[in-house]
Every structure is written in C-alpha cells, then in structure tokens.
Enzyme design. Structure first.
Site, PDB file in Angstrom:
ATOM      1  N   SER A 187       0.803  -1.223   0.000  1.00 25.11           N
ATOM      2  CA  SER A 187       0.000   0.000   0.000  1.00 25.11           C
ATOM      3  C   SER A 187       0.837   1.276   0.000  1.00 25.11           C
ATOM      4  O   SER A 187       0.314   2.358  -0.298  1.00 25.11           O
ATOM      5  CB  SER A 187      -0.947   0.015   1.199  1.00 25.11           C
ATOM      6  OG  SER A 187      -0.234   0.166   2.407  1.00 25.11           O
ATOM      7  N   LYS A 208       0.736   4.508   6.738  1.00 23.69           N
ATOM      8  CA  LYS A 208       0.214   5.369   5.673  1.00 23.69           C
ATOM      9  C   LYS A 208       0.865   6.749   5.797  1.00 23.69           C
ATOM     10  O   LYS A 208       1.600   7.030   6.733  1.00 23.69           O
ATOM     11  CB  LYS A 208      -1.312   5.532   5.781  1.00 23.69           C
ATOM     12  CG  LYS A 208      -2.109   4.247   5.883  1.00 23.69           C
ATOM     13  CD  LYS A 208      -2.156   3.461   4.601  1.00 23.69           C
ATOM     14  CE  LYS A 208      -3.007   2.196   4.758  1.00 23.69           C
ATOM     15  NZ  LYS A 208      -2.909   1.311   3.581  1.00 23.69           N
TER      16      LYS A 208
END
Length: 275
Positions: free
Chosen positions: A73, A136
């Site tokens: 990701s 993230k």
C-alpha cells in the site's frame, strides 16, 4: 622505615607468605572444576542478556521501534518486507509516513504470531510484524480540508499537492491521486491518511461511509486518533540495499494552516468511498 618483624634462620619465615602453589588462593583455584567455571560464565552471560533486554525494552518503549512492512500500500516509497524504524520521540507532521494502531475495522483477524515471537517483538529483539498496525502517509491533520475533484490534484486547505515524488508509478504511468471526488474536514484529535499506492491502499478514503459499532457517526473510523499513532517512520534499515532516510515531501511545506477543527468530521458527499 617500616615496622616489619625481623627473622632468623632458626625461627623460620614468619612473614605470612606461603611457598609457591601452597596458598589458599592456589588451593581454591585447583578446587574449581571445569563445570564450575562454565557455570560462572553462564551466570555472567545471563546477566548480560537480561541487561541487554532491559535496554532494548526501554528503547522500544520510549525511543523507537522497528516494523516490518506487510503490504504494497505504500509502494514505491516502501516495499513489502522493508524494515523501518519508527521514532517515538519525534512529533509527526502533515506529510510524514506514520505507523498507527487499527482505529477500528480496518483490519481483519488478530495477530497470528506465536507467543515467543510476540515476546521477542515486545522487547525489541525482533521487528514488529503485527497485523494490527498500519502504515500510511498523513495527508490532513485536525482542522484541514482535504479535497479531490475528478481529474485534478489532491488539495489541502485549498493548496494542490505535488505528489509525483511519492505516488506509485510503473510502466503504465503514475496512479491517480484518487478515483472518487470527495471533501472532508478532519475532526479534532485525528488525522486523515492515505497510502502512496492509491490503487492498492484501503485507507481513510475507503472508510468514509463506515458505520461504527460504538455509536460514533458514520465515517468516524476513517480518521485515525492521534493517540493511536506510534510515530513517524524515519529510516529504512533493511534490506541494506534500501537503507535510507525517509523525508517529508517538500510540497507539504506550502500547505497553509487549517481552520478550527470540528468535533465531528464533515464528509461530502455523504456515503462516499474510495471506488
């Protein structure tokens, strides 16, 4: 001049010295078996190991921790199986890559690690591989307005982000900043996060329509509580050919401050997702 007693040949040596090899120290040395010597060494090694574990635990608790990257990701900034150091003494800012606990419903099952492995991860001997942490990039902090319009750039407080330096790209080109238009105002005490590989990141965008089980408003779980953030990832330490420092992209320096953060998030349109 000293007050040592004098001796004569008749009286013998009364100085307290023993002939070579006949003193108590020599008898003690000869009486120690190889097993006793090994046990002594073993005790010293145990003490050293305990001290090392205590130091490692303190470093993990207060200074930093190593995490293993489990997914793609954050490509190409981070690759699967990269080891990254997360600082616990550095305050993160908008634009930093951060590790955080699952804010609720982002991840499936619990960590499958065995008990002994969890113990070694806890004291910092092994890098944390728990499936209950995510990594993230912080796009918006409390009070920020984050907006995406189809075909345009992601904007924060009206300032477009130049994301070419970190968005995922391959032979087909660079991924779009997002797929679905949205506008959010980040509520107090939280951050809005996105992965760099936007097509392979189930991030804040994808939870804007979530219904929580604890009475919070729809979409509340899309915003990560600041208290759940472990800290910013500051360095890739393994594999060695990827050893380098992680820096905050320059585009975030020009983002103006947000407004006073609302108690609850503002999400437009209601029910929006990431696809």
């Amino acid at each position: 001049m000293t007050d040592e007693p004098t001796t004569t040949p008749e009286s013998g040596d009364h100085s307290g010295r023993h002939p070579s090899g006949s003193g108590p120290d020599s008898r003690q040395s000869r009486s120690r078996s190889p097993l006793a010597v090994l046990l002594g060494w073993a005790k010293e090694l145990v003490v050293i190991a305990v001290i090392a574990l205590v130091i490692s635990s303190l470093i993990r608790a207060f200074l930093g921790q190593v995490f293993v990257i489990p997914s793609g990701s954050m490509e190409n900034t981070l690759q699967v199986s990269d080891r990254v150091v997360v600082s616990k003494v550095t305050h993160f800012k908008r634009g930093d890559v951060v590790v955080f606990k699952d804010p609720g419903g982002w991840l499936p099952a619990a960590d499958p690690s065995t008990g002994w492995r969890r113990g070694l991860e806890f004291v910092g001997v092994l890098p944390n591989s728990s499936s209950q942490y995510l990594i993230k990039r912080v796009i918006g902090v409390a009070g920020d307005t984050v907006t995406y319009t189809t075909g345009g750039k992601l904007t924060v407080n009206g300032r477009p982000l130049e994301e070419a330096s970190y968005l995922y790209s391959d032979a087909q080109g660079q991924v779009a900043p997002a797929e679905v238009p949205f506008e959010v105002v980040v509520p107090a005490g939280t951050v809005f996060v996105m992965g760099d590989h936007r097509n392979d990141s189930f991030d804040s965008r994808c939870h804007l329509a979530d219904i929580t089980n604890d009475g919070r408003p729809r979409g509340a779980s899309a915003f990560v509580p600041v208290g759940d953030v472990v800290g910013p990832a500051v360095q890739i330490v393994a594999p060695l050919d990827r050893f380098h420092q992680l820096k905050r992209p320059a585009t975030f320096a020009s983002v103006p401050a947000g407004a006073a953060p609302p108690a609850q998030a503002k999400i437009v349109p209601e029910g929006v997702g990431c696809q």
